[in-house]
Design an enzyme around this catalytic site. Structure first.
Site, PDB file in Angstrom:
ATOM      1  N   ASP A   1       1.090  -1.134   0.121  1.00  0.00           N
ATOM      2  CA  ASP A   1      -0.083   0.025   0.084  1.00  0.00           C
ATOM      3  C   ASP A   1       1.099   1.269   0.156  1.00  0.00           C
ATOM      4  OD1 ASP A   1      -3.265   0.185   0.851  1.00  0.00           O
ATOM      5  OD2 ASP A   1      -2.065   2.041   1.170  1.00  0.00           O
TER       6      ASP A   1
ATOM      7  N   ASP B   1       3.861   2.239  -3.973  1.00  0.00           N
ATOM      8  CA  ASP B   1       2.921   3.135  -4.787  1.00  0.00           C
ATOM      9  C   ASP B   1       2.364   2.287  -6.071  1.00  0.00           C
ATOM     10  OD1 ASP B   1       1.442   4.931  -6.445  1.00  0.00           O
ATOM     11  OD2 ASP B   1       2.740   6.419  -6.333  1.00  0.00           O
TER      12      ASP B   1
ATOM     13  N   ASN C   1      -6.591  -4.038  -5.566  1.00  0.00           N
ATOM     14  CA  ASN C   1      -7.722  -3.242  -4.648  1.00  0.00           C
ATOM     15  C   ASN C   1      -7.624  -1.755  -4.569  1.00  0.00           C
ATOM     16  OD1 ASN C   1      -9.806  -3.635  -2.670  1.00  0.00           O
ATOM     17  ND2 ASN C   1      -8.178  -2.829  -1.291  1.00  0.00           N
TER      18      ASN C   1
ATOM     19  N   TYR D   1     -15.795   8.359 -11.587  1.00  0.00           N
ATOM     20  CA  TYR D   1     -15.177   7.171 -10.767  1.00  0.00           C
ATOM     21  C   TYR D   1     -15.944   5.710 -11.269  1.00  0.00           C
ATOM     22  CZ  TYR D   1     -15.512   3.937  -6.606  1.00  0.00           C
ATOM     23  OH  TYR D   1     -15.609   2.942  -5.954  1.00  0.00           O
TER      24      TYR D   1
ATOM     25  N   LYS E   1     -14.392   2.498 -12.808  1.00  0.00           N
ATOM     26  CA  LYS E   1     -14.774   1.244 -12.327  1.00  0.00           C
ATOM     27  C   LYS E   1     -15.385  -0.012 -13.546  1.00  0.00           C
ATOM     28  CE  LYS E   1     -13.331   1.573  -8.111  1.00  0.00           C
ATOM     29  NZ  LYS E   1     -12.079   0.548  -7.632  1.00  0.00           N
TER      30      LYS E   1
ATOM     31  N   ILE F   1     -19.915   0.400   1.446  1.00  0.00           N
ATOM     32  CA  ILE F   1     -19.019  -0.633   2.437  1.00  0.00           C
ATOM     33  C   ILE F   1     -18.662   0.458   3.476  1.00  0.00           C
ATOM     34  CG2 ILE F   1     -17.295  -2.227   2.916  1.00  0.00           C
ATOM     35  CD1 ILE F   1     -19.621  -3.414   1.156  1.00  0.00           C
TER      36      ILE F   1
ATOM     37  N   THR G   1     -16.215   1.925   5.070  1.00  0.00           N
ATOM     38  CA  THR G   1     -14.636   2.048   5.132  1.00  0.00           C
ATOM     39  C   THR G   1     -14.308   3.659   5.373  1.00  0.00           C
ATOM     40  OG1 THR G   1     -14.600   2.389   2.858  1.00  0.00           O
ATOM     41  CG2 THR G   1     -14.310   0.124   3.670  1.00  0.00           C
TER      42      THR G   1
HETATM   43  N1  LIG Z   1     -16.338   1.463   0.625  1.00  0.00           N
HETATM   44  C1  LIG Z   1     -16.940   1.489  -0.493  1.00  0.00           C
HETATM   45  O1  LIG Z   1     -18.181   1.927  -0.472  1.00  0.00           O
HETATM   46  C2  LIG Z   1     -16.634   1.024  -1.694  1.00  0.00           C
HETATM   47  C3  LIG Z   1     -17.654   0.696  -2.710  1.00  0.00           C
HETATM   48  C4  LIG Z   1     -17.284   0.073  -3.869  1.00  0.00           C
HETATM   49  C5  LIG Z   1     -15.911  -0.005  -4.306  1.00  0.00           C
HETATM   50  N2  LIG Z   1     -14.958   0.050  -3.559  1.00  0.00           N
HETATM   51  C6  LIG Z   1     -13.559   0.001  -4.013  1.00  0.00           C
HETATM   52  O2  LIG Z   1     -12.880  -0.618  -2.846  1.00  0.00           O
HETATM   53  C7  LIG Z   1     -11.641  -0.651  -3.043  1.00  0.00           C
HETATM   54  C8  LIG Z   1     -10.974  -0.035  -1.406  1.00  0.00           C
HETATM   55  O3  LIG Z   1     -11.535   0.764  -0.976  1.00  0.00           O
HETATM   56  P1  LIG Z   1     -12.124   1.028   0.478  1.00  0.00           P
HETATM   57  O4  LIG Z   1     -13.444   1.371   0.478  1.00  0.00           O
HETATM   58  O5  LIG Z   1     -11.425  -0.034   1.425  1.00  0.00           O
HETATM   59  O6  LIG Z   1     -11.318   2.296   0.942  1.00  0.00           O
HETATM   60  P2  LIG Z   1      -9.960   2.585   1.372  1.00  0.00           P
HETATM   61  O7  LIG Z   1      -9.619   4.032   1.182  1.00  0.00           O
HETATM   62  O8  LIG Z   1     -10.095   2.415   2.911  1.00  0.00           O
HETATM   63  O9  LIG Z   1      -8.679   1.746   0.707  1.00  0.00           O
HETATM   64  C9  LIG Z   1      -8.109   1.961  -0.451  1.00  0.00           C
HETATM   65  C10 LIG Z   1      -6.639   1.598  -0.290  1.00  0.00           C
HETATM   66  O10 LIG Z   1      -5.766   2.064  -1.447  1.00  0.00           O
HETATM   67  C11 LIG Z   1      -4.894   2.595  -1.099  1.00  0.00           C
HETATM   68  N3  LIG Z   1      -4.123   3.350  -2.218  1.00  0.00           N
HETATM   69  C12 LIG Z   1      -4.432   4.454  -2.468  1.00  0.00           C
HETATM   70  N4  LIG Z   1      -3.651   5.076  -3.558  1.00  0.00           N
HETATM   71  C13 LIG Z   1      -2.762   4.056  -3.673  1.00  0.00           C
HETATM   72  C14 LIG Z   1      -1.423   4.040  -4.346  1.00  0.00           C
HETATM   73  N5  LIG Z   1      -1.298   4.943  -5.219  1.00  0.00           N
HETATM   74  N6  LIG Z   1      -0.594   2.837  -4.107  1.00  0.00           N
HETATM   75  C15 LIG Z   1      -0.978   2.046  -3.259  1.00  0.00           C
HETATM   76  N7  LIG Z   1      -2.176   2.051  -2.541  1.00  0.00           N
HETATM   77  C16 LIG Z   1      -3.035   3.098  -2.760  1.00  0.00           C
HETATM   78  C17 LIG Z   1      -5.254   3.547   0.188  1.00  0.00           C
HETATM   79  O11 LIG Z   1      -4.223   3.902   0.957  1.00  0.00           O
HETATM   80  C18 LIG Z   1      -6.128   2.429   0.754  1.00  0.00           C
HETATM   81  O12 LIG Z   1      -5.326   1.702   1.774  1.00  0.00           O
HETATM   82  C19 LIG Z   1     -11.397   0.580  -3.697  1.00  0.00           C
HETATM   83  O13 LIG Z   1     -10.949   0.107  -5.168  1.00  0.00           O
HETATM   84  C20 LIG Z   1     -12.842   1.115  -4.052  1.00  0.00           C
HETATM   85  O14 LIG Z   1     -12.954   1.967  -5.225  1.00  0.00           O
HETATM   86  C21 LIG Z   1     -15.271   0.724  -2.006  1.00  0.00           C
END
Ligand SMILES: NC(=O)c1ccc[n+]([C@@H]2O[C@H](COP(=O)([O-])OP(=O)(O)OC[C@H]3O[C@@H](n4cnc5c(N)ncnc54)[C@H](O)[C@@H]3O)[C@@H](O)[C@H]2O)c1
Length: 261
Positions: free
Chosen positions: A37, A54, A81, A146, A150, A179, A181
């Site tokens: 991450d 990154d 992810n 966004y 996706k 979700i 988060t």
């Molecule tokens: N939470 C929701 O409601 C939801 C719904 C649909 C999809 N998602 C998708 O789920 C995935 C995870 O999201 P989440 O909700 O756990 O959010 P989150 O922000 O907690 O997790 C995203 C992670 O990606 C990491 N990240 C960001 N830029 C980065 C980079 N350049 N290099 C490496 N890591 C990087 C962040 O540090 C973080 O740990 C994402 O792709 C998001 O689009 C989330």
């Protein structure tokens, strides 16, 4: 024996939220886990290697994957992810914002997959799971760009599945709904705001609730494991039926009160 026993798993975006929950499930199911991450992990997970990478940086991604291969000789599971959200109407989105979100959400999955796929082809086995979204399989009013990123991930995933299925490789997406988060909470002004808006967040979900990160992680384990060995090229909603169809109009109308129009 765990459902991922003997498998080597690489995770991009594993420091928190859905990624961290999945790292924990992977370890619990017996995988050898290399998580990465751009941030320090919110929590150390015993049994997982957690690195700073990154995922948009070609050199860092390639070096990380080379390191895993040097140590283990194989990668069985890839979990792409990484993602950021942009909740803006299309007409208000700047070119910089457009380029940034594609450079993150789509490029990270491209780089991770490009680095890992040759090793899966050589082994004639592998499961790639990429986190798309509810917005990757349906239109939504508040976050069109966004959602475009996706949808792109679903298209890339299906194409990988079609191109590499004969080599023993599977590629699928998980498509979460709302979700709980940091990402979801970050779209709102404050924690109090989240609680105040919770009923609105759930309004467009037939299950009438927000999901938990571990509920997505369980689905990722299924797609990563051999239990899903004939499941290939799917976009799997984990969303309390949000993508399944229409609901009464008064439930939908609340979508427009989320602060993202
Ligand atoms: N939470 C929701 O409601 C939801 C719904 C649909 C999809 N998602 C998708 O789920 C995935 C995870 O999201 P989440 O909700 O756990 O959010 P989150 O922000 O907690 O997790 C995203 C992670 O990606 C990491 N990240 C960001 N830029 C980065 C980079 N350049 N290099 C490496 N890591 C990087 C962040 O540090 C973080 O740990 C994402 O792709 C998001 O689009 C989330």
């Amino acid at each position: 024996m765990g459902r991922l026993a003997g498998k080597v798993a690489v995770v991009f975006g594993g420091a928190r939220g859905i990624g961290l929950a999945t790292v924990k499930e992977f370890v619990a199911e017996g995988a050898t886990v290399f998580s990465s991450d751009i941030r320090e992990p919110a929590e150390a997970v015993e049994g997982a290697r957690q690195s700073l990478v990154d995922a948009t940086d070609e050199g860092q991604v390639d070096e990380f994957v080379r390191g895993v291969i040097a140590e283990t000789g194989r990668i069985d599971v890839l979990f792409n992810n990484v993602g950021i959200h942009l909740g803006k109407p299309l007409v208000d989105t700047t070119l910089v914002e457009f380029d940034n979100i594609f450079a993150l959400n789509v490029r990270a999955a491209f780089l991770g997959t490009r680095a890992v796929l040759p090793h899966m082809i050589a082994n004639k086995a592998g499961s790639i799971v990429t986190t798309s979204s509810n917005g990757g399989v349906m239109g939504r009013p508040g976050d069109p760009v966004y959602n475009a990123t996706k949808h792109a991930l679903v298209g890339m995933t299906k194409s990988i599945a079609v191109a590499h299925a004969h080599q023993g490789i599977r590629a699928n997406t998980v498509n979460p709904g709302a979700i709980d988060t940091d990402m979801l909470r970050g779209t709102l002004a404050s924690p109090e705001d989240f609680e105040a808006k919770r009923h609105q967040l759930t309004a467009s979900t037939p299950a009438a609730r927000v999901g938990e990160a571990w509920e997505v992680a369980k689905a990722v384990v299924f797609l990563a494991s051999d239990e899903s060995r004939f499941v290939n090229g799917v976009a799997l909603p984990i969303d309390g039926a949000k993508a399944a169809g229409a609901m009464p109009g008064n439930r939908y109308s609340l979508d427009f009160e989320l602060g993202v129009r």
